[in-house]
Write a protein that holds these residues in place. Structure first.
Motif, PDB file in Angstrom:
ATOM      1  N   HIS A  53       0.473  60.516 -10.575  1.00  0.00           N
ATOM      2  CA  HIS A  53       0.426  59.476  -9.542  1.00  0.00           C
ATOM      3  C   HIS A  53      -0.809  58.580  -9.731  1.00  0.00           C
ATOM      4  CE1 HIS A  53       1.552  57.805  -5.638  1.00  0.00           C
ATOM      5  NE2 HIS A  53       0.252  57.820  -5.317  1.00  0.00           N
ATOM      6  N   ILE A  54      -1.915  59.177 -10.122  1.00  0.00           N
ATOM      7  CA  ILE A  54      -3.123  58.376 -10.393  1.00  0.00           C
ATOM      8  C   ILE A  54      -2.889  57.438 -11.575  1.00  0.00           C
ATOM      9  CG2 ILE A  54      -5.521  58.513 -11.145  1.00  0.00           C
ATOM     10  CD1 ILE A  54      -5.776  61.099  -9.594  1.00  0.00           C
ATOM     11  N   ILE A  55      -2.211  57.930 -12.609  1.00  0.00           N
ATOM     12  CA  ILE A  55      -1.920  57.084 -13.776  1.00  0.00           C
ATOM     13  C   ILE A  55      -1.037  55.908 -13.377  1.00  0.00           C
ATOM     14  CG2 ILE A  55      -0.725  57.057 -15.999  1.00  0.00           C
ATOM     15  CD1 ILE A  55      -1.692  59.940 -16.404  1.00  0.00           C
ATOM     16  N   LEU A  76      -8.436  53.543  -3.557  1.00  0.00           N
ATOM     17  CA  LEU A  76      -8.165  54.463  -2.446  1.00  0.00           C
ATOM     18  C   LEU A  76      -6.962  55.376  -2.708  1.00  0.00           C
ATOM     19  CD1 LEU A  76      -8.656  51.991   0.536  1.00  0.00           C
ATOM     20  CD2 LEU A  76     -10.314  53.585  -0.450  1.00  0.00           C
ATOM     21  N   GLY A  77      -6.056  54.933  -3.581  1.00  0.00           N
ATOM     22  CA  GLY A  77      -4.852  55.727  -3.826  1.00  0.00           C
ATOM     23  C   GLY A  77      -5.115  57.130  -4.339  1.00  0.00           C
ATOM     24  N   PRO A  78      -5.973  57.314  -5.373  1.00  0.00           N
ATOM     25  CA  PRO A  78      -6.218  58.676  -5.857  1.00  0.00           C
ATOM     26  C   PRO A  78      -6.818  59.598  -4.788  1.00  0.00           C
ATOM     27  CG  PRO A  78      -6.914  57.081  -7.497  1.00  0.00           C
ATOM     28  CD  PRO A  78      -6.569  56.304  -6.275  1.00  0.00           C
ATOM     29  N   ALA A  79      -7.736  59.071  -3.954  1.00  0.00           N
ATOM     30  CA  ALA A  79      -8.340  59.909  -2.921  1.00  0.00           C
ATOM     31  C   ALA A  79      -7.299  60.328  -1.883  1.00  0.00           C
ATOM     32  CB  ALA A  79      -9.487  59.161  -2.248  1.00  0.00           C
ATOM     33  N   ILE A  80      -6.462  59.368  -1.448  1.00  0.00           N
ATOM     34  CA  ILE A  80      -5.421  59.709  -0.462  1.00  0.00           C
ATOM     35  C   ILE A  80      -4.416  60.677  -1.059  1.00  0.00           C
ATOM     36  CG2 ILE A  80      -3.580  58.732   0.941  1.00  0.00           C
ATOM     37  CD1 ILE A  80      -5.210  56.151   1.123  1.00  0.00           C
ATOM     38  N   SER A  81      -4.072  60.449  -2.320  1.00  0.00           N
ATOM     39  CA  SER A  81      -3.123  61.348  -2.976  1.00  0.00           C
ATOM     40  C   SER A  81      -3.688  62.760  -3.108  1.00  0.00           C
ATOM     41  CB  SER A  81      -2.751  60.799  -4.347  1.00  0.00           C
ATOM     42  OG  SER A  81      -1.841  61.653  -5.010  1.00  0.00           O
ATOM     43  N   PHE A  82      -5.006  62.866  -3.364  1.00  0.00           N
ATOM     44  CA  PHE A  82      -5.597  64.205  -3.471  1.00  0.00           C
ATOM     45  C   PHE A  82      -5.619  64.915  -2.113  1.00  0.00           C
ATOM     46  CE2 PHE A  82      -9.169  67.181  -3.417  1.00  0.00           C
ATOM     47  CZ  PHE A  82      -8.839  67.974  -4.510  1.00  0.00           C
ATOM     48  N   VAL A  83      -5.837  64.176  -1.025  1.00  0.00           N
ATOM     49  CA  VAL A  83      -5.783  64.800   0.307  1.00  0.00           C
ATOM     50  C   VAL A  83      -4.399  65.382   0.568  1.00  0.00           C
ATOM     51  CG1 VAL A  83      -5.913  64.323   2.782  1.00  0.00           C
ATOM     52  CG2 VAL A  83      -7.634  63.372   1.249  1.00  0.00           C
ATOM     53  N   VAL A  84      -3.378  64.629   0.179  1.00  0.00           N
ATOM     54  CA  VAL A  84      -2.010  65.137   0.346  1.00  0.00           C
ATOM     55  C   VAL A  84      -1.790  66.381  -0.503  1.00  0.00           C
ATOM     56  CG1 VAL A  84       0.435  64.562   0.075  1.00  0.00           C
ATOM     57  CG2 VAL A  84      -1.170  62.841   0.929  1.00  0.00           C
TER      58      VAL A  84
END
Length: 370
Positions: free
Chosen positions: A68-70, A104-112
């Motif tokens: 997802h980060i990629i 912000l996407g990688p941080a939000i994705s990691f919280v999920v």
């Protein structure tokens, strides 16, 4: 990922009664923080924290977080290439959105992802339920990026079609790669969401999630009250009038609800009584004291009621309808081998007394010896 650092530390759990005996020692597992490797701030070890039957699924979800980060970073790259091409004029706001999503996407994705990891490691249905809600939003965001509206910084089908139609081949190929990434990412997340939902059902589903939420809420309130006793007391003293009025209002509502329930019960009972058939009561008249209840009333004949009773039907029936008399009950005849009973012995008849020849005896006189 580093293996867990496990060592035994003596902890007295229960001392035996015999003097000189050694206490029971239980091993204490100490798990160090190991993620991220450059500066560990949290614990992340799938082989040690996750149950064996879910380790493969958790590892794929970890790879999915990196994928997802990629996708987010490639989306930003495609936006920058479109900016420096002839096709990219007038998309400054779209680039701003792509930069925000790339940061912000990688941080939000990691919280999920961390909610899923924590829920599986602690076997918490409540955390799994929260993760499922956030993961659905993530899937919708991936669908939005796959559609690819340029004004919102999404490189997808729509933007790819416009790039190729405008003759921007370089930007078109980059956006096409981004579209393929978002499509594969969406398929991957949907399939793994179905698998995670099965694991969530094994943990107890919505009932277990509600129970966990209640326990977490009660624990949090208790922690706040215990750690802030003085503040809670001050708030209660300052607002005791409001609290009293609120409690009185709640009590009035409860009383009103109780009265309404009683009225409803009474109405239901009355309806049931009205629906039942009414029976006429039978009365018995008692005779006055000192009177004979069987005596005939004054002015009537003393003939009893049975003397004037109607003749029964069988007394007036025709002769043909009367049944023949029954034969006498048969008695067994004496057999040959049984002797006949002897007659009952009777005394022999005696002769009458002889008449007296004494001339002095008169009829009715006493005997001579007297």
């Amino acid at each position: 990922m580093q293996p867990a650092n496990m060592y035994a530390q003596p902890q007295p759990s229960s001392w035996p009664d015999q003097p000189g005996a050694t206490p029971n020692v239980q091993p204490v597992v100490v798990r160090e923080k190991n993620f991220p490797p450059c500066r560990p701030v949290m614990r992340h070890d799938i082989s040690q924290d996750i149950p064996p039957d879910a380790q493969a699924f958790m590892f794929r979800m970890f790879l999915g977080w990196w994928a997802h980060i990629i996708c987010l970073e490639w989306n930003f790259i495609s936006m920058m290439i479109s900016l420096f091409s002839a096709y990219g004029t007038g998309i400054i706001f779209a680039i701003f959105y792509s930069v925000a999503s790339a940061i912000l996407g990688p941080a939000i994705s990691f919280v999920v992802y961390w909610l899923l990891y924590s829920g599986m490691s602690n076997q918490s249905a409540f955390k799994m339920a929260i993760w499922m809600g956030l993961f659905v939003l993530r899937c919708l965001a991936e669908l939005w990026f796959f559609i690819g509206i340029p004004q919102y910084g999404c490189s997808g089908i729509y933007w790819m079609a416009e790039a190729f139609s405008a003759g921007a081949m370089s930007a078109g190929f980059v956006v096409m790669m981004s579209t393929i990434f978002w499509f594969l990412m969406l398929i991957f997340d949907v399939l793994h969401f179905v698998l995670a939902r099965r694991y969530y059902a094994r943990l107890g589903g919505m009932a277990a999630a509600r129970q966990g939420a209640a326990q977490l809420t009660g624990r949090g309130i208790r922690h706040v009250v215990v750690n802030n006793k003085e503040m809670v007391q001050q708030v209660v003293v300052e607002n005791r009038e409001v609290i009293t009025q609120s409690a009185f209002a709640v009590a009035q509502q409860q009383v009103a609800m109780h009265q309404q329930q009683q009225q409803l019960q009474q109405q239901q009972q009355q309806q049931q009584l009205q629906q039942q058939p009414q029976q006429q009561p039978s009365y018995v008249v008692a005779a006055p004291a000192g009177t004979n209840p069987f005596a005939a009333p004054a002015g009537s004949s003393p003939t009893p009621a049975f003397a004037t009773a109607p003749t029964p039907a069988f007394a007036t029936a025709p002769t043909s309808a009367v049944a023949a008399p029954l034969a006498p009950y048969p008695t067994a005849a004496p057999t040959a081998f049984q002797p006949a009973p002897a007659p009952y012995p009777t005394a022999a008849p005696t002769a009458p007394p002889a008449a007296s020849t004494n001339p002095f005896d008169e009829p009715g006189a006493a005997p001579a010896f007297l």
